[in-house]
Design a protein around this motif. Sequence first.
Motif, PDB file in Angstrom:
ATOM      1  N   SER A  73      30.281   7.633  75.420  1.00 22.59           N
ATOM      2  CA  SER A  73      31.674   7.981  75.116  1.00 22.59           C
ATOM      3  C   SER A  73      32.345   8.593  76.352  1.00 22.59           C
ATOM      4  N   VAL A  74      33.671   8.725  76.298  1.00 23.14           N
ATOM      5  CA  VAL A  74      34.401   9.355  77.397  1.00 23.14           C
ATOM      6  C   VAL A  74      33.876  10.770  77.649  1.00 23.14           C
ATOM      7  N   SER A  75      33.634  11.509  76.559  1.00 25.77           N
ATOM      8  CA  SER A  75      33.159  12.885  76.709  1.00 25.77           C
ATOM      9  C   SER A  75      31.757  12.945  77.305  1.00 25.77           C
ATOM     10  N   HIS A  76      30.912  11.978  76.960  1.00 28.21           N
ATOM     11  CA  HIS A  76      29.573  11.924  77.545  1.00 28.21           C
ATOM     12  C   HIS A  76      29.652  11.666  79.049  1.00 28.21           C
ATOM     13  N   MET A  77      30.443  10.651  79.428  1.00 25.91           N
ATOM     14  CA  MET A  77      30.530  10.287  80.837  1.00 25.91           C
ATOM     15  C   MET A  77      31.171  11.416  81.655  1.00 25.91           C
TER      16      MET A  77
END
Length: 327
Positions: free
Chosen positions: A166-170
């Motif tokens: 996800s965006v938050s993971h990356m």
Amino acid sequence: MQRRHMLRLLASATATLAAGVSLTAAAQGYPTHPITLVVPFPAGGTTDIVARIVADKLGQQLGQAVVVDNRGGAGGSIGTAYLAKATPDGYTLGIATASTHGINPAVYPRLSYDATKDFTTITNLASVPNVMSINPAVKATDMKSFIALAHSQPSKIAFGSAGNGSVSHMMGELFMMSSKTQLLHVPYKGVGPALNDALANQVQVLFDNLPSSLPFIEGGKLRALAVASPKRVAALPNVPTFAELGLPEVNDASWFGLIAPANLPADLQSKLNAAALKVLAMPEVKAKLEKLGATPVGNTPAQFATQIKNEVAKNKRIAASAKISLD
């Protein structure tokens, strides 16, 4: 044998020419019926809201309704793959995001579309700041003290994300690379559960789109350390950007752009770009986007294409470094 080969080549060339003439002819009177706008995520999320804000006014500019078609699933890849296979006649458009056209090409080895080749860029519609926040129980008051704390406790401080890839993971992975820290990644099925656990101090750090975290930051239930945005956010004037803190690599906001299938005729691309820029300049559209925490962008097709290319390259570096690969 040679004569039959020549006839086949002539027939193929004639069909290609006819298709080109047909699309050009269609472009002259475009649009003559409603346009479908594919949103590759479920209704109600930030992508959907941005799309609906723009779709209504875009339809008015073009003289035909722009109808949102939500086709969610697989991190946005299902709807995006559907758009890639659509006829490039201007009647099927779509929304590209940092997930569909940056992260997915980096983390899905068998992705069914090419983010840089299978689409015609029209414009980046809007950007939304991202934010890094911590639970107030964490003994850090700013980014400098947090990084010092993380260095002293490698892999002990947990950060929550909306899921693997996800965006938050990356963003979390990129923060660790840039700050040379090691946090413990805890993936959730969506940002909602991750946010709840950050509020409960089950995870100590959260990387998120600003709109969903902002109420809790303003209420003192989360402490914002930095925003990913070209400049400070008006709602959080005392929170610095990552660039100000010496972490410019983490300073990219989320974005939402307008695209079409590859080989859209150039005159349609220009017409759609001009219409979208007029929409983004409308005071009521600006107000609605700003209420969402978004900023209108409105760049050229070439600029947007370059942005997507850079986004793919950035996320491939992150995925390779963090060894992220999803089926």
